[in-house]
Structures are given as C-alpha cells and as structure tokens.
Design a protein around this motif. Sequence first.
Motif, PDB file in Angstrom:
ATOM      1  N   HIS A 119      27.516  -5.278  71.949  1.00  0.00           N
ATOM      2  CA  HIS A 119      28.515  -5.076  73.002  1.00  0.00           C
ATOM      3  C   HIS A 119      28.478  -6.235  73.997  1.00  0.00           C
ATOM      4  O   HIS A 119      28.104  -6.062  75.157  1.00  0.00           O
ATOM      5  CB  HIS A 119      28.264  -3.761  73.736  1.00  0.00           C
ATOM      6  CG  HIS A 119      28.159  -2.569  72.828  1.00  0.00           C
ATOM      7  ND1 HIS A 119      29.241  -1.971  72.235  1.00  0.00           N
ATOM      8  CD2 HIS A 119      27.058  -1.883  72.393  1.00  0.00           C
ATOM      9  CE1 HIS A 119      28.841  -0.959  71.494  1.00  0.00           C
ATOM     10  NE2 HIS A 119      27.519  -0.880  71.563  1.00  0.00           N
ATOM     11  N   PRO A 120      28.848  -7.442  73.570  1.00  0.00           N
ATOM     12  CA  PRO A 120      28.833  -8.578  74.489  1.00  0.00           C
ATOM     13  C   PRO A 120      29.852  -8.383  75.612  1.00  0.00           C
ATOM     14  O   PRO A 120      30.848  -7.672  75.451  1.00  0.00           O
ATOM     15  CB  PRO A 120      29.217  -9.757  73.591  1.00  0.00           C
ATOM     16  CG  PRO A 120      29.954  -9.146  72.447  1.00  0.00           C
ATOM     17  CD  PRO A 120      29.333  -7.804  72.225  1.00  0.00           C
ATOM     18  N   ALA A 121      29.578  -9.009  76.740  1.00  0.00           N
ATOM     19  CA  ALA A 121      30.516  -8.945  77.858  1.00  0.00           C
ATOM     20  C   ALA A 121      31.842  -9.600  77.458  1.00  0.00           C
ATOM     21  O   ALA A 121      31.876 -10.493  76.609  1.00  0.00           O
ATOM     22  CB  ALA A 121      29.920  -9.641  79.078  1.00  0.00           C
ATOM     23  N   LYS A 122      32.916  -9.155  78.074  1.00  0.00           N
ATOM     24  CA  LYS A 122      34.227  -9.737  77.802  1.00  0.00           C
ATOM     25  C   LYS A 122      34.433 -10.921  78.763  1.00  0.00           C
ATOM     26  O   LYS A 122      34.838 -10.760  79.911  1.00  0.00           O
ATOM     27  CB  LYS A 122      35.334  -8.696  78.004  1.00  0.00           C
ATOM     28  CG  LYS A 122      35.156  -7.427  77.187  1.00  0.00           C
ATOM     29  CD  LYS A 122      35.105  -7.701  75.680  1.00  0.00           C
ATOM     30  CE  LYS A 122      34.970  -6.412  74.884  1.00  0.00           C
ATOM     31  NZ  LYS A 122      34.849  -6.664  73.423  1.00  0.00           N
ATOM     32  N   THR A 123      34.098 -12.105  78.308  1.00  0.00           N
ATOM     33  CA  THR A 123      34.231 -13.314  79.117  1.00  0.00           C
ATOM     34  C   THR A 123      34.847 -14.421  78.277  1.00  0.00           C
ATOM     35  O   THR A 123      35.031 -14.273  77.066  1.00  0.00           O
ATOM     36  CB  THR A 123      32.854 -13.806  79.618  1.00  0.00           C
ATOM     37  OG1 THR A 123      32.161 -14.463  78.530  1.00  0.00           O
ATOM     38  CG2 THR A 123      31.996 -12.674  80.148  1.00  0.00           C
ATOM     39  N   ASP A 124      35.166 -15.538  78.971  1.00  0.00           N
ATOM     40  CA  ASP A 124      35.575 -16.728  78.235  1.00  0.00           C
ATOM     41  C   ASP A 124      34.559 -17.842  78.412  1.00  0.00           C
ATOM     42  O   ASP A 124      34.863 -19.017  78.280  1.00  0.00           O
ATOM     43  CB  ASP A 124      36.971 -17.189  78.670  1.00  0.00           C
ATOM     44  CG  ASP A 124      37.077 -17.432  80.171  1.00  0.00           C
ATOM     45  OD1 ASP A 124      36.057 -17.234  80.880  1.00  0.00           O
ATOM     46  OD2 ASP A 124      38.161 -17.840  80.638  1.00  0.00           O
ATOM     47  N   TYR A 125      33.303 -17.441  78.696  1.00  0.00           N
ATOM     48  CA  TYR A 125      32.229 -18.429  78.821  1.00  0.00           C
ATOM     49  C   TYR A 125      31.952 -19.088  77.469  1.00  0.00           C
ATOM     50  O   TYR A 125      31.973 -18.437  76.420  1.00  0.00           O
ATOM     51  CB  TYR A 125      30.940 -17.767  79.301  1.00  0.00           C
ATOM     52  CG  TYR A 125      30.962 -17.249  80.724  1.00  0.00           C
ATOM     53  CD1 TYR A 125      31.560 -17.973  81.740  1.00  0.00           C
ATOM     54  CD2 TYR A 125      30.362 -16.034  81.041  1.00  0.00           C
ATOM     55  CE1 TYR A 125      31.571 -17.491  83.047  1.00  0.00           C
ATOM     56  CE2 TYR A 125      30.369 -15.550  82.342  1.00  0.00           C
ATOM     57  CZ  TYR A 125      30.976 -16.278  83.334  1.00  0.00           C
ATOM     58  OH  TYR A 125      30.966 -15.815  84.618  1.00  0.00           O
ATOM     59  N   ASN A 151      34.030 -24.268  80.733  1.00  0.00           N
ATOM     60  CA  ASN A 151      34.394 -25.538  80.112  1.00  0.00           C
ATOM     61  C   ASN A 151      33.258 -26.537  80.247  1.00  0.00           C
ATOM     62  O   ASN A 151      32.302 -26.333  81.009  1.00  0.00           O
ATOM     63  CB  ASN A 151      35.681 -26.094  80.725  1.00  0.00           C
ATOM     64  CG  ASN A 151      35.563 -26.266  82.236  1.00  0.00           C
ATOM     65  OD1 ASN A 151      34.797 -27.119  82.708  1.00  0.00           O
ATOM     66  ND2 ASN A 151      36.317 -25.476  82.994  1.00  0.00           N
ATOM     67  N   LEU A 152      33.379 -27.634  79.523  1.00  0.00           N
ATOM     68  CA  LEU A 152      32.303 -28.621  79.456  1.00  0.00           C
ATOM     69  C   LEU A 152      32.087 -29.325  80.788  1.00  0.00           C
ATOM     70  O   LEU A 152      30.940 -29.626  81.153  1.00  0.00           O
ATOM     71  CB  LEU A 152      32.607 -29.643  78.361  1.00  0.00           C
ATOM     72  CG  LEU A 152      31.503 -30.661  78.069  1.00  0.00           C
ATOM     73  CD1 LEU A 152      30.198 -29.964  77.689  1.00  0.00           C
ATOM     74  CD2 LEU A 152      31.938 -31.610  76.940  1.00  0.00           C
ATOM     75  N   ASN A 153      33.146 -29.590  81.532  1.00  0.00           N
ATOM     76  CA  ASN A 153      32.984 -30.273  82.822  1.00  0.00           C
ATOM     77  C   ASN A 153      32.146 -29.432  83.785  1.00  0.00           C
ATOM     78  O   ASN A 153      31.233 -29.947  84.442  1.00  0.00           O
ATOM     79  CB  ASN A 153      34.354 -30.572  83.438  1.00  0.00           C
ATOM     80  CG  ASN A 153      35.077 -31.698  82.714  1.00  0.00           C
ATOM     81  OD1 ASN A 153      34.432 -32.550  82.090  1.00  0.00           O
ATOM     82  ND2 ASN A 153      36.406 -31.704  82.777  1.00  0.00           N
ATOM     83  N   ASP A 154      32.470 -28.165  83.881  1.00  0.00           N
ATOM     84  CA  ASP A 154      31.686 -27.276  84.750  1.00  0.00           C
ATOM     85  C   ASP A 154      30.241 -27.176  84.263  1.00  0.00           C
ATOM     86  O   ASP A 154      29.304 -27.134  85.065  1.00  0.00           O
ATOM     87  CB  ASP A 154      32.308 -25.876  84.780  1.00  0.00           C
ATOM     88  CG  ASP A 154      33.617 -25.847  85.554  1.00  0.00           C
ATOM     89  OD1 ASP A 154      33.911 -26.828  86.267  1.00  0.00           O
ATOM     90  OD2 ASP A 154      34.360 -24.842  85.417  1.00  0.00           O
ATOM     91  N   HIS A 155      30.076 -27.129  82.963  1.00  0.00           N
ATOM     92  CA  HIS A 155      28.730 -27.046  82.386  1.00  0.00           C
ATOM     93  C   HIS A 155      27.916 -28.298  82.723  1.00  0.00           C
ATOM     94  O   HIS A 155      26.746 -28.195  83.113  1.00  0.00           O
ATOM     95  CB  HIS A 155      28.819 -26.870  80.869  1.00  0.00           C
ATOM     96  CG  HIS A 155      27.491 -26.890  80.180  1.00  0.00           C
ATOM     97  ND1 HIS A 155      26.520 -25.936  80.395  1.00  0.00           N
ATOM     98  CD2 HIS A 155      26.963 -27.774  79.270  1.00  0.00           C
ATOM     99  CE1 HIS A 155      25.459 -26.207  79.647  1.00  0.00           C
ATOM    100  NE2 HIS A 155      25.705 -27.324  78.959  1.00  0.00           N
ATOM    101  N   ASN A 156      28.537 -29.464  82.598  1.00  0.00           N
ATOM    102  CA  ASN A 156      27.823 -30.713  82.910  1.00  0.00           C
ATOM    103  C   ASN A 156      27.402 -30.758  84.371  1.00  0.00           C
ATOM    104  O   ASN A 156      26.316 -31.257  84.700  1.00  0.00           O
ATOM    105  CB  ASN A 156      28.698 -31.915  82.556  1.00  0.00           C
ATOM    106  CG  ASN A 156      28.803 -32.122  81.053  1.00  0.00           C
ATOM    107  OD1 ASN A 156      27.942 -31.679  80.290  1.00  0.00           O
ATOM    108  ND2 ASN A 156      29.864 -32.798  80.612  1.00  0.00           N
ATOM    109  N   ARG A 157      28.250 -30.245  85.252  1.00  0.00           N
ATOM    110  CA  ARG A 157      27.876 -30.190  86.668  1.00  0.00           C
ATOM    111  C   ARG A 157      26.685 -29.253  86.869  1.00  0.00           C
ATOM    112  O   ARG A 157      25.776 -29.546  87.655  1.00  0.00           O
ATOM    113  CB  ARG A 157      29.072 -29.741  87.509  1.00  0.00           C
ATOM    114  CG  ARG A 157      30.088 -30.847  87.775  1.00  0.00           C
ATOM    115  CD  ARG A 157      31.073 -30.433  88.848  1.00  0.00           C
ATOM    116  NE  ARG A 157      32.003 -29.427  88.364  1.00  0.00           N
ATOM    117  CZ  ARG A 157      33.174 -29.710  87.796  1.00  0.00           C
ATOM    118  NH1 ARG A 157      33.548 -30.976  87.643  1.00  0.00           N
ATOM    119  NH2 ARG A 157      33.971 -28.740  87.394  1.00  0.00           N
ATOM    120  N   ALA A 158      26.694 -28.113  86.171  1.00  0.00           N
ATOM    121  CA  ALA A 158      25.585 -27.164  86.280  1.00  0.00           C
ATOM    122  C   ALA A 158      24.299 -27.779  85.743  1.00  0.00           C
ATOM    123  O   ALA A 158      23.209 -27.566  86.298  1.00  0.00           O
ATOM    124  CB  ALA A 158      25.916 -25.872  85.525  1.00  0.00           C
TER     125      ALA A 158
END
Length: 340
Positions: free
Chosen positions: A300-306, A322-329
């Motif tokens: 039962h995974p969460a309903k996300t677009d991660y 998205n990749l840009n946000d991920h790279n910042r993180a």
Amino acid sequence: MKLAKKIALVIFVLVLVGGIAAYLQYRQVINYAKVTVNLTQEKIFTVPAGTGRVALEDLLVKDNIIEQGHEFQWLLKLRPELAKMKAGTYRLQPEMNVEQVLALIASGKEAQFSIRFIEGNRFSDWSNILRDAPYLENKAKDATQTELYAMIGYDGEGLLEGWLYPDTYSYTAGTADTDILKRAYQRMKNSLDEEWAGRDRDLPYKNAYEMLIMASIIEKETGIDSERSQVASVFVNRLKKNMRLQTDPTVIYGLGDKYRGKIYRSDLDNYSAYNTYKIDGLPPTPIAMPGLASIKAAAHPAKTDYLYFVANGTGGHTFSHNLNDHNRAVKVYRQIEQKN
C-alpha cells in the motif's frame, strides 16, 4: 500376670519411642523440604532422560545445589508426586527450596530461552545468531541447501533470503535451529499471502515474491515508520515509468564481502544482478528480512508523484518530484555532512 504387665509395658514403651522417632524423622524430612538450595544466582539445570531418584540426587549434589543426606530420598517416599521427575532443562532460582525444585522438575515446565531477529537482517546474520544461541541444537549448518529447505518446509521462490519473519522466538533446550527457521518461514509466508491478497491493485509486481523483494528494499532504506509508504511510492513510481531504481542497499548486498563500508563509483559502474543503477526493474531476490511494516508499505504505497529521495541529515529523508529538486536536496545533505 506381673510378667504380662511388664511385657505390655515394654511394648508400649517401644511403640512410644518408635512413634516419637518416626515423628521426629517426619519433622526432619518436612523441614528439609523447606531448606533453601545452595544458589546465589540463577542456574540452568538439566535432567537427562532416564534419570531416577538416586541419579537426580547425585546431580543436584554434584552441582552443589543441595547437600548429600538421607532426607532427600525420604522426602521422595513421603511425597511421591515429587518423584515423578521429567527430563528437561530447568531454570532454578536462589530463593527456591528443595521442595520447589522437585516440584518444578516434576511439572515439566522447562526453561524458556529466546532468540531475537531484527528487521533488515540477512540470512547470514540469522545463521550466526542461531549458531551462538544457547541450548539450541544446530542442524542447519551441516545441511545442504536442499536438505535445509526440506526440513523447514520451504517451497518459496529463489533463495531463503527475505522469507524469514523477524521477531523474538522462544524455545526450550534441545530445540533444533531448523524448528525456529520453520516457524519464521511459515509466519512470513502467511503474512505475505495475507498482504498480497489485500494489496492495492495498480502495483507493478508480477507476484507476491516481487512484493517481498520490494519490501526488503524499503526495509533497508528507512527505519522510520512514517516514511515507509513514501519510500515505497518512489520505487513504485519509478517502476511504472520504467526508470531504474538506483538504490544503494541493493548494490551493497550484491557486493557481499567486497563492500568496504562505502559505495565507490567503481561499484556503481560494475554490473551485477543487484546493481539497480545498471539493471532494469527489481533485483532477483530480497536483500534482507523485511518486517511487517515494510511489507504493508510495499502493498500500500503512498499516492505521490515522488521519484527521488535522499537523506536529510537528521535521520529522515527529503523526497522530490523532479531531478532539479533532488539535486538541491543532495547539495543540502552534503553541506550538513561536511559540517559534521
């Protein structure tokens, strides 16, 4: 007439003396039953099969639990229910008296031992824990894979990795390690079957085994319950988009003994069936024993677009769409690492 009286008097005196002696003997045995045993700490005491009254006394004396004396055998004759000793291994406490020790042995209530397997352990970890467990009969270590699977009733797919339910298991002395493995396998099989039957219907798993593989990855990625379904959503979303999972725990599992405490670029560049930076889809087997929470998250995974996540430096993770946000993180996490 006088002679008869004298004889009667003598008999009376003898009976009286005998009665007094018998009573004193009785009181001595009763008092002996209440004598505290010679223990200053808990002791595990084993009664072998076929042990009789004399042999039991010898064992107790040999272990310095009681003192040698005729009272022991008289107590067993006076209290025959205490003489019905049962073979086994018992946990004796310092405050116990002789009667309580005998009553325990007659009850057959053997000492319970426990062995704990935590979520995320591998089968190799289980093998080491079982090998070092006290009073456990080791059958698994000398068995072939085929023999081991037969002994525990394993009929699942692939290797045994992932198929054992993490928990604390109780056992008595002389229990075979394969009995514990059998219980753990059956619990995992039942749990997986139940969660598979109630799973969300839009999941990219071909069968329950693939869901078990996913659960094992979730288990290794996070120990935070509130994050499990989010981690599951990332991997499910990536599978649906035909993106590679790119998860480090699978790479580490594939490296085995070659893992050096850190993943190097060369590790990611080298192909292996568990290098999810190189392969499409899931690895061929689970990489650990997942707990029920991770199995539920896989079902039962969460309903996300991660599509991405990275450690946040405080024990949890930052999830990105998205990749840009991920790279910042990732950049933020590396800055935190450098400060520490």
